[in-house]
Design a protein around this motif. Sequence first.
Motif, PDB file in Angstrom:
ATOM      1  N   ALA A  85      64.116 -18.542  -3.335  1.00  0.00           N
ATOM      2  CA  ALA A  85      64.662 -17.200  -3.569  1.00  0.00           C
ATOM      3  C   ALA A  85      66.080 -17.255  -4.118  1.00  0.00           C
ATOM      4  O   ALA A  85      66.419 -16.555  -5.080  1.00  0.00           O
ATOM      5  N   ALA A  86      66.924 -18.099  -3.513  1.00  0.00           N
ATOM      6  CA  ALA A  86      68.306 -18.198  -3.973  1.00  0.00           C
ATOM      7  C   ALA A  86      68.374 -18.783  -5.378  1.00  0.00           C
ATOM      8  O   ALA A  86      69.191 -18.358  -6.200  1.00  0.00           O
ATOM      9  N   GLY A  87      67.523 -19.772  -5.667  1.00  0.00           N
ATOM     10  CA  GLY A  87      67.499 -20.359  -7.006  1.00  0.00           C
ATOM     11  C   GLY A  87      67.119 -19.336  -8.066  1.00  0.00           C
ATOM     12  O   GLY A  87      67.776 -19.220  -9.106  1.00  0.00           O
ATOM     13  N   PHE A  88      66.070 -18.557  -7.789  1.00  0.00           N
ATOM     14  CA  PHE A  88      65.641 -17.530  -8.743  1.00  0.00           C
ATOM     15  C   PHE A  88      66.711 -16.460  -8.907  1.00  0.00           C
ATOM     16  O   PHE A  88      67.057 -16.063 -10.029  1.00  0.00           O
ATOM     17  N   SER A  89      67.258 -15.979  -7.787  1.00  0.00           N
ATOM     18  CA  SER A  89      68.281 -14.919  -7.844  1.00  0.00           C
ATOM     19  C   SER A  89      69.517 -15.369  -8.604  1.00  0.00           C
ATOM     20  O   SER A  89      70.095 -14.598  -9.377  1.00  0.00           O
ATOM     21  N   SER A  90      69.924 -16.618  -8.383  1.00  0.00           N
ATOM     22  CA  SER A  90      71.143 -17.103  -9.034  1.00  0.00           C
ATOM     23  C   SER A  90      70.950 -17.236 -10.546  1.00  0.00           C
ATOM     24  O   SER A  90      71.866 -16.947 -11.318  1.00  0.00           O
ATOM     25  N   VAL A  91      69.760 -17.665 -10.969  1.00  0.00           N
ATOM     26  CA  VAL A  91      69.486 -17.775 -12.406  1.00  0.00           C
ATOM     27  C   VAL A  91      69.475 -16.396 -13.049  1.00  0.00           C
ATOM     28  O   VAL A  91      70.044 -16.194 -14.139  1.00  0.00           O
ATOM     29  N   VAL A  92      68.848 -15.429 -12.382  1.00  0.00           N
ATOM     30  CA  VAL A  92      68.847 -14.043 -12.887  1.00  0.00           C
ATOM     31  C   VAL A  92      70.270 -13.521 -12.989  1.00  0.00           C
ATOM     32  O   VAL A  92      70.658 -12.895 -13.987  1.00  0.00           O
ATOM     33  N   ALA A  93      71.074 -13.779 -11.954  1.00  0.00           N
ATOM     34  CA  ALA A  93      72.463 -13.321 -11.946  1.00  0.00           C
ATOM     35  C   ALA A  93      73.264 -13.961 -13.074  1.00  0.00           C
ATOM     36  O   ALA A  93      74.072 -13.294 -13.732  1.00  0.00           O
ATOM     37  N   LEU A  94      73.048 -15.252 -13.321  1.00  0.00           N
ATOM     38  CA  LEU A  94      73.765 -15.950 -14.389  1.00  0.00           C
ATOM     39  C   LEU A  94      73.417 -15.368 -15.756  1.00  0.00           C
ATOM     40  O   LEU A  94      74.310 -15.098 -16.576  1.00  0.00           O
ATOM     41  N   ILE A  95      72.125 -15.160 -16.010  1.00  0.00           N
ATOM     42  CA  ILE A  95      71.687 -14.643 -17.311  1.00  0.00           C
ATOM     43  C   ILE A  95      72.192 -13.208 -17.522  1.00  0.00           C
ATOM     44  O   ILE A  95      72.769 -12.890 -18.566  1.00  0.00           O
ATOM     45  N   LEU A  96      71.989 -12.354 -16.518  1.00  0.00           N
ATOM     46  CA  LEU A  96      72.392 -10.950 -16.664  1.00  0.00           C
ATOM     47  C   LEU A  96      73.907 -10.802 -16.729  1.00  0.00           C
ATOM     48  O   LEU A  96      74.427  -9.993 -17.508  1.00  0.00           O
ATOM     49  N   GLY A  97      74.627 -11.577 -15.918  1.00  0.00           N
ATOM     50  CA  GLY A  97      76.087 -11.486 -15.916  1.00  0.00           C
ATOM     51  C   GLY A  97      76.693 -11.891 -17.245  1.00  0.00           C
ATOM     52  O   GLY A  97      77.592 -11.217 -17.769  1.00  0.00           O
ATOM     53  N   ILE A  98      76.198 -12.995 -17.826  1.00  0.00           N
ATOM     54  CA  ILE A  98      76.721 -13.453 -19.111  1.00  0.00           C
ATOM     55  C   ILE A  98      76.305 -12.494 -20.229  1.00  0.00           C
ATOM     56  O   ILE A  98      77.123 -12.134 -21.090  1.00  0.00           O
ATOM     57  N   ALA A  99      75.041 -12.075 -20.221  1.00  0.00           N
ATOM     58  CA  ALA A  99      74.567 -11.154 -21.269  1.00  0.00           C
ATOM     59  C   ALA A  99      75.339  -9.846 -21.232  1.00  0.00           C
ATOM     60  O   ALA A  99      75.712  -9.295 -22.279  1.00  0.00           O
TER      61      ALA A  99
END
Length: 279
Positions: A85-99
């Motif tokens: 869960a943390a791995g998936f959430s962190s990747v989503v956060a990284l992509i959305l935050g940078i975009a």
Amino acid sequence: MKKTQRSFLNRRVLLACFIAIAAIYLIGIFIWGLAMNPNDYAVHYENKLLSPSASHLFGTDAMGRDMFKRCIKGLSNSLVIGLLAAGFSSVVALILGIASAVFGGWVDRTVKLLVDLCMGLPHLVLLILVSYMLGKGALGVTCAVAFTHWPGLTRIVRQEVLQLKSSQYVQAAYRMGKSPFQVALHHMVPHVLPAYLIGLVLLFPHAIMHEASITFLGFGLSKETPAIGVILSESMNYITTGKWWMAVFPGVMLLLAVILFDGIGETLKKLWNPMSGNE
């Protein structure tokens, strides 16, 4: 000056030692639980409700299952769910935050709207709804935790990238004809990596606690699955009769895992923060 430098180095060594000890403990439980034979926590009615002893360190439950080994297996399952869960959430956060920060405009407005929508709902209610819609169980609870823990880290990543966006070397990269994707990949990601890794580690305790919470309430893992939430839920039927070990030991193990993960994250913050030497 030398004394101050020596003190700072000693402090960093102590912090690094704490991370190593905590990581060894958590990894040990993770591997032990995954490799554990189901017979180790199987039903033995002849041993039901035994108090803690040398043969059963945490006592036994109402079905004669060894509480110590069941807690190890349950915490290991929680760590697996927390990792996914943390791995998936962190990747989503990284992509959305940078975009959000790089593209701006409607992309930024959409990301901020999604963050506000997710954070505007009571967290536990949102977890229960997602888990229930996906049929509960391991899939439901993992998806529920994964889909609801990215907004906070998204905000942090977005803020870090916004500060970097106006820097000279990023502007120079744009003038050289680099696309936003190339700038994000080569300049943004390396810059936000420390904050991302710290955020990833700090997501673990939240993921573990929320998995245990919704499982305790009956919207997570099934009762047949060894899990801290299931164990604590079952213990409520016996704690008033003096069977204290059924709630105390699994609760302490869960709390210790959460504190260690939180401590690792806070320690990494201090090690990576260049101003930590002035604290």
